[in-house]
Every structure is written in C-alpha cells, then in structure tokens.
Design a protein around this motif. Structure first.
Motif, PDB file in Angstrom:
ATOM      1  N   GLY A 149       0.832  -1.204   0.000  1.00 24.38           N
ATOM      2  CA  GLY A 149       0.000   0.000   0.000  1.00 24.38           C
ATOM      3  C   GLY A 149       0.861   1.247   0.000  1.00 24.38           C
ATOM      4  N   LEU A 150       0.314   2.305   0.569  1.00 23.61           N
ATOM      5  CA  LEU A 150       0.984   3.607   0.562  1.00 23.61           C
ATOM      6  C   LEU A 150       2.412   3.556   1.116  1.00 23.61           C
ATOM      7  CD1 LEU A 150       0.370   6.725   0.166  1.00 23.61           C
ATOM      8  CD2 LEU A 150      -0.092   6.736   2.629  1.00 23.61           C
ATOM      9  N   ILE A 151       2.568   2.977   2.289  1.00 26.01           N
ATOM     10  CA  ILE A 151       3.874   2.984   2.949  1.00 26.01           C
ATOM     11  C   ILE A 151       4.822   1.942   2.327  1.00 26.01           C
ATOM     12  CG2 ILE A 151       5.015   2.514   5.191  1.00 26.01           C
ATOM     13  CD1 ILE A 151       3.679   5.315   4.956  1.00 26.01           C
ATOM     14  N   ASP A 172       2.095  -8.972  -1.350  1.00 28.02           N
ATOM     15  CA  ASP A 172       0.814  -8.498  -0.820  1.00 28.02           C
ATOM     16  C   ASP A 172      -0.182  -9.648  -0.913  1.00 28.02           C
ATOM     17  OD1 ASP A 172      -0.349  -5.345  -0.431  1.00 28.02           O
ATOM     18  OD2 ASP A 172      -1.853  -6.897  -0.701  1.00 28.02           O
ATOM     19  N   ILE A 173      -1.145  -9.625  -0.011  1.00 25.16           N
ATOM     20  CA  ILE A 173      -2.194 -10.649  -0.035  1.00 25.16           C
ATOM     21  C   ILE A 173      -3.056 -10.491  -1.297  1.00 25.16           C
ATOM     22  CG2 ILE A 173      -3.908  -9.328   1.312  1.00 25.16           C
ATOM     23  CD1 ILE A 173      -3.271 -12.810   2.312  1.00 25.16           C
ATOM     24  N   GLN A 225      -2.885  -5.412  -5.806  1.00 24.83           N
ATOM     25  CA  GLN A 225      -2.158  -4.359  -5.090  1.00 24.83           C
ATOM     26  C   GLN A 225      -0.687  -4.314  -5.536  1.00 24.83           C
ATOM     27  OE1 GLN A 225      -3.985  -2.000  -3.893  1.00 24.83           O
ATOM     28  NE2 GLN A 225      -3.050  -1.921  -1.865  1.00 24.83           N
ATOM     29  N   CYS A 280       4.366  -3.847   6.185  1.00 23.88           N
ATOM     30  CA  CYS A 280       3.587  -2.608   5.956  1.00 23.88           C
ATOM     31  C   CYS A 280       2.113  -2.948   5.754  1.00 23.88           C
ATOM     32  CB  CYS A 280       4.073  -1.878   4.714  1.00 23.88           C
ATOM     33  SG  CYS A 280       5.842  -1.643   4.604  1.00 23.88           S
ATOM     34  N   VAL A 281       1.569  -3.868   6.537  1.00 22.28           N
ATOM     35  CA  VAL A 281       0.143  -4.207   6.411  1.00 22.28           C
ATOM     36  C   VAL A 281      -0.643  -3.250   7.317  1.00 22.28           C
ATOM     37  CG1 VAL A 281       0.702  -6.617   5.877  1.00 22.28           C
ATOM     38  CG2 VAL A 281       0.085  -6.004   8.226  1.00 22.28           C
ATOM     39  N   GLU A 318      -2.804  -1.219  10.158  1.00 19.27           N
ATOM     40  CA  GLU A 318      -2.528  -1.085  11.593  1.00 19.27           C
ATOM     41  C   GLU A 318      -3.537  -1.905  12.410  1.00 19.27           C
ATOM     42  OE1 GLU A 318       0.141   0.239  12.476  1.00 19.27           O
ATOM     43  OE2 GLU A 318      -0.034   1.385  14.327  1.00 19.27           O
ATOM     44  N   LYS A 367      -1.017  -8.105  12.207  1.00 20.28           N
ATOM     45  CA  LYS A 367       0.447  -8.001  12.200  1.00 20.28           C
ATOM     46  C   LYS A 367       1.073  -9.185  12.952  1.00 20.28           C
ATOM     47  CE  LYS A 367       0.830  -2.955  11.674  1.00 20.28           C
ATOM     48  NZ  LYS A 367       1.554  -2.631  10.455  1.00 20.28           N
ATOM     49  N   SER A 425       6.444  -1.398  10.255  1.00 20.68           N
ATOM     50  CA  SER A 425       6.251   0.041  10.022  1.00 20.68           C
ATOM     51  C   SER A 425       5.206   0.629  10.969  1.00 20.68           C
ATOM     52  CB  SER A 425       5.760   0.282   8.587  1.00 20.68           C
ATOM     53  OG  SER A 425       6.638  -0.240   7.658  1.00 20.68           O
ATOM     54  N   SER A 477       2.681   2.475  13.326  1.00 18.41           N
ATOM     55  CA  SER A 477       2.722   3.853  13.830  1.00 18.41           C
ATOM     56  C   SER A 477       2.619   3.883  15.349  1.00 18.41           C
ATOM     57  CB  SER A 477       1.536   4.652  13.292  1.00 18.41           C
ATOM     58  OG  SER A 477       1.478   4.592  11.921  1.00 18.41           O
ATOM     59  N   PRO A 499       8.218   4.952   9.876  1.00 20.22           N
ATOM     60  CA  PRO A 499       8.515   6.090   9.002  1.00 20.22           C
ATOM     61  C   PRO A 499       7.497   7.214   9.220  1.00 20.22           C
ATOM     62  CG  PRO A 499       7.230   4.490   7.786  1.00 20.22           C
ATOM     63  CD  PRO A 499       7.340   3.961   9.198  1.00 20.22           C
ATOM     64  N   ASN A 537       4.985   9.898   7.104  1.00 22.67           N
ATOM     65  CA  ASN A 537       4.385  10.103   5.787  1.00 22.67           C
ATOM     66  C   ASN A 537       4.606  11.536   5.288  1.00 22.67           C
ATOM     67  OD1 ASN A 537       2.857   9.048   3.615  1.00 22.67           O
ATOM     68  ND2 ASN A 537       1.102  10.199   4.310  1.00 22.67           N
TER      69      ASN A 537
HETATM   70  P1  NAI Z   1      -2.423   0.571   3.235  1.00 18.95           P
HETATM   71  O1  NAI Z   1      -3.807   0.202   3.613  1.00 18.95           O
HETATM   72  O2  NAI Z   1      -2.198   1.632   2.223  1.00 18.95           O
HETATM   73  O3  NAI Z   1      -1.642  -0.752   2.750  1.00 18.95           O
HETATM   74  C1  NAI Z   1      -1.713  -1.967   3.398  1.00 18.95           C
HETATM   75  C2  NAI Z   1      -1.424  -3.092   2.410  1.00 18.95           C
HETATM   76  O4  NAI Z   1      -1.316  -4.312   3.127  1.00 18.95           O
HETATM   77  C3  NAI Z   1      -2.524  -3.264   1.361  1.00 18.95           C
HETATM   78  O5  NAI Z   1      -1.942  -3.294   0.068  1.00 18.95           O
HETATM   79  C4  NAI Z   1      -3.125  -4.622   1.720  1.00 18.95           C
HETATM   80  O6  NAI Z   1      -3.612  -5.349   0.584  1.00 18.95           O
HETATM   81  C5  NAI Z   1      -1.937  -5.317   2.359  1.00 18.95           C
HETATM   82  N1  NAI Z   1      -2.290  -6.459   3.209  1.00 18.95           N
HETATM   83  C6  NAI Z   1      -3.368  -6.611   4.022  1.00 18.95           C
HETATM   84  N2  NAI Z   1      -3.314  -7.814   4.628  1.00 18.95           N
HETATM   85  C7  NAI Z   1      -2.173  -8.414   4.220  1.00 18.95           C
HETATM   86  C8  NAI Z   1      -1.570  -9.664   4.493  1.00 18.95           C
HETATM   87  N3  NAI Z   1      -2.130 -10.541   5.324  1.00 18.95           N
HETATM   88  N4  NAI Z   1      -0.404  -9.966   3.883  1.00 18.95           N
HETATM   89  C9  NAI Z   1       0.175  -9.092   3.018  1.00 18.95           C
HETATM   90  N5  NAI Z   1      -0.365  -7.888   2.712  1.00 18.95           N
HETATM   91  C10 NAI Z   1      -1.520  -7.555   3.311  1.00 18.95           C
HETATM   92  O7  NAI Z   1      -1.692   0.953   4.616  1.00 18.95           O
HETATM   93  P2  NAI Z   1      -0.479   1.979   4.844  1.00 18.95           P
HETATM   94  O8  NAI Z   1      -1.017   3.367   5.007  1.00 18.95           O
HETATM   95  O9  NAI Z   1       0.556   1.724   3.827  1.00 18.95           O
HETATM   96  O10 NAI Z   1       0.043   1.534   6.300  1.00 18.95           O
HETATM   97  C11 NAI Z   1       0.847   0.388   6.494  1.00 18.95           C
HETATM   98  C12 NAI Z   1       1.501   0.478   7.867  1.00 18.95           C
HETATM   99  O11 NAI Z   1       2.339   1.636   7.911  1.00 18.95           O
HETATM  100  C13 NAI Z   1       0.530   0.606   9.045  1.00 18.95           C
HETATM  101  O12 NAI Z   1       1.006  -0.109  10.145  1.00 18.95           O
HETATM  102  C14 NAI Z   1       0.551   2.091   9.340  1.00 18.95           C
HETATM  103  O13 NAI Z   1       0.235   2.389  10.692  1.00 18.95           O
HETATM  104  C15 NAI Z   1       2.016   2.402   9.073  1.00 18.95           C
HETATM  105  N6  NAI Z   1       2.261   3.808   8.767  1.00 18.95           N
HETATM  106  C16 NAI Z   1       1.397   4.501   7.984  1.00 18.95           C
HETATM  107  C17 NAI Z   1       1.602   5.861   7.743  1.00 18.95           C
HETATM  108  C18 NAI Z   1       0.633   6.616   6.884  1.00 18.95           C
HETATM  109  O14 NAI Z   1       0.628   7.858   6.948  1.00 18.95           O
HETATM  110  N7  NAI Z   1      -0.187   5.956   6.066  1.00 18.95           N
HETATM  111  C19 NAI Z   1       2.767   6.577   8.293  1.00 18.95           C
HETATM  112  C20 NAI Z   1       3.676   5.721   9.062  1.00 18.95           C
HETATM  113  C21 NAI Z   1       3.410   4.390   9.293  1.00 18.95           C
END
Ligand code: NAI
Length: 319
Positions: A15-17, A36-37, A41, A94-95, A97, A102, A122, A124, A146, A148
């Motif tokens: 995803g984003l991170i 990714d699952i 994605q 990076c799955v 939160e 996790k 990753s 938060s 990290p 964002n």
């Molecule tokens: P996101 O929702 O954009 O991406 C999450 C990804 O994980 C998705 O592509 C999803 O398909 C995948 N996923 C879900 N279950 C899975 C599994 N069982 N196995 C493999 N992949 C799986 O989330 P985002 O924003 O990238 O956040 C990821 C982590 O980074 C979280 O822990 C968040 O707290 C942390 N974080 C996020 C920030 C932000 O501003 N978005 C900043 C700093 C840390």
C-alpha cells in the motif's frame, strides 16, 4: 530483475507505505521484492512506483545515484511470501494497523526465516512488546516507523522489543542511513513512540486554545507554520533552548520558572468534543474544503513543498 550487490529487502504489504519503502530501498541499490495478499495491489504498486519515479526524475528529485530504469529493475512483485523471503537481509512489514493481523504475519515469518534476517514493522503506534511477543526470532525484531510521506520526510523511529539484540538496532540504523533516511533510536518502548507523543502534546494545547476562544483555528496553524515550524525544520526544541540563551544551563536559569508557571495552566486532556471538532473543521474548510478533490490537491501541494524543503536542507546541511 537486476541482481543487487547491496542485498535483498522484502516489503510485506504494497500500500501507501510499502510503496514508499520500495522506492527508498531501490534508491539505495537494494533489490526489493513486493509481497501483498492482493495480487492487484502488487500490480498497482509497480505501476504507481514507475509513474512516481518518472515524475521525481523530471523534477530533479530522484534519490540515489542510479537511473530510474536501474532503480525500477531492482523492484519486482512476488506472489509467495515464502519465496520472497529467501535470501532476504531485511523484511519491512507494511500491512494495515491491526495488532492481530500483524501478529499473524510475524508468526508466519518467524516460522520461515533464518537467524540473520531483520524483521521490521512500520507500525505507527503498536508496542513492540505486543507485536513480537513469543517469537523465536524476537532478537531480530524491531519497529522502524517512518513518517508520511517517507520519500520526503527522512525520520525513522527505531523502537526495539526489550529482547531485541543491539546488533539488530545497529544494522537497521545503518540500513536506514544507507537509503538516505534519518534514523533515531528510541531506547525504551513507550506508547506513541517519540514523534506522536510530541505531536499529541501540540495538538492537545492547540485544541484547548481554540476551544477556549483564545485563537482561531487558522491563526493557530499560522503560529506553527510561520513561527515555530520555521525553526523546527532545522533545529529541535532542545537546541532552540540552547541557542535562545547563552547555552542550555543559562536558558534554564533564565526561563524555567516562567515555563513552569505557564505549564501549570495547561488543563486536562481535551475531550475532542463534537462541538469543538465542528468549530475547528469550519476553520479548516475555509482554506481547504473537506471534499476528496480539494484534500488531494492540498496534499499534493504539501508534498511538493516538502520536496523543495528537502532539497533546500540538503544544500544547507550536507550530511
Ligand atoms: P495501506 O492500507 O495503504 O496498505 C496496506 C497493504 O497491506 C494493502 O496493500 C493490503 O492489501 C496489504 N495487506 C493486508 N493484509 C495483508 C496480508 N495478510 N499480507 C500481506 N499484505 C496484506 O496501509 P499503509 O497506510 O501503507 O500503512 C501500512 C503500515 O504503515 C501501518 O502499520 C501504518 O500504521 C504504518 N504507517 C502509515 C503511515 C501513513 O501515513 N499511512 C505513516 C507511518 C506508518
């Protein structure tokens, strides 16, 4: 995909991170495997990374010494987690939160990794003692949080589990430096880590002053963007104290009583009531209406500003 001398990093969750980490690791010359699952994605991530890197190149902001095509050739998708982690030196989770999700991922990784790879999250705000509880490879586990957007904001908070080996912290620190990030060592885990504790302290007092009618929401934000924030992009609050007198000791002699007097007037934790939220929202919407288009445009403007600030900082503060 190119084979890399720097080593192989796995991103779990594209995803984003996850995408930002992939770009950062590729900029440092690391081979990156995206897992990714959701297969879609991974495809989206690869496409998005290509576009993003091209526009960074056009803006003269691509990180690292490799060309776009060289960096892109280092990144590939992998449909199986087992296959992805083979030979990896670092796994960055990076799955979403969600503690249970996790924990499930780390339990799965724990059963397939060797004794050398680093298992990094990753998260938060989830505590390492909860995230990594009971893992055989707990010594190799760490949080690398990290900020964002990570490509423009270099800070990474490294937070160990009480049983994390010092070499795991050192290796992760070195890896972050190698990809141009700025790691800090949080020596003991604490809820919110360091960045969010500071951020919440600021939000708490900002909220209170708006709630009590001391300042409008937009003027409150100006105090930060045109005042404190101007310094904070270059020096922190402690160095600010040091420079605003003849050193820290002199600052404390001169100002600690005044600080204590003001700090005693800080009230309890705000309730974040609906009424105040609506008041703040009204103020925010005058500048940025809260529909998806306006919010996205403002985020893009913010990221461009951060990119320019990062360039300026690299000129005035060579690392
Ligand atoms: P996101 O929702 O954009 O991406 C999450 C990804 O994980 C998705 O592509 C999803 O398909 C995948 N996923 C879900 N279950 C899975 C599994 N069982 N196995 C493999 N992949 C799986 O989330 P985002 O924003 O990238 O956040 C990821 C982590 O980074 C979280 O822990 C968040 O707290 C942390 N974080 C996020 C920030 C932000 O501003 N978005 C900043 C700093 C840390």
């Amino acid at each position: 995909m190119a084979s890399s001398a720097a080593g192989c990093v796995v991103i779990v969750g594209s995803g984003l991170i996850g995408r930002s980490w992939a770009m950062l690791f590729a900029s440092g010359g690391f081979e990156v495997k995206l897992y990714d699952i959701e297969q879609q994605q991974i495809r989206n991530a690869l496409e998005n990374i290509r576009k993003e890197m091209k526009s960074l190149e056009q803006a003269g902001s691509l990180k690292g010494s490799l060309s776009v095509e060289e960096q892109l050739s280092l990144i590939s998708g992998c449909p199986s987690i087992q296959e992805a982690v083979e030979g990896a030196m670092h796994i960055q989770e990076c799955v979403p939160e969600d503690l249970e999700l996790k924990k499930k991922i780390f339990a799965q990784l724990d059963s397939i990794v060797d004794d050398r790879v680093i298992l990094s999250s990753s998260t938060s705000c989830l505590m390492p003692s909860k995230l990594f509880a009971g893992l055989v490879h707990v010594k190799q586990c760490i949080v690398a949080h990290p900020v964002n957007p990570p490509y423009y904001v270099p800070l990474v908070e490294l937070v160990p589990h009480p049983e994390t080996a010092p070499t795991t912290v050192d290796r992760t620190h070195a890896l972050m430096k190698k990809i141009g990030q700025c790691p800090v060592r949080v020596q003991k885990e604490v809820d919110g880590f360091v960045l969010n504790r500071l951020q919440y302290a600021i939000i708490s007092e900002a909220w209170r002053m708006v709630e009590e009618g001391i300042v409008s929401p937009s003027d409150l934000d100006l105090v930060m963007s045109e005042g404190l924030g101007m310094r904070y992009a270059f020096i922190g609050p402690l160095e600010t104290m040091h420079l605003n007198a003849e050193g820290m000791l002199n600052y404390c002699d001169r100002y600690s009583e005044g600080m204590k007097r003001v700090l005693k007037t800080f009230g309890p934790i705000p309730e974040f009531s609906r009424a105040t939220a609506e008041k703040v929202n009204q103020g925010m919407c005058l500048k940025v209406p809260d529909d998806p288009e306006h919010l996205a445009a403002r985020r893009q403007w913010r990221d461009e500003c951060l990119m320019r600030l990062a360039k300026l900082k690299s000129r005035v503060q060579p690392q």
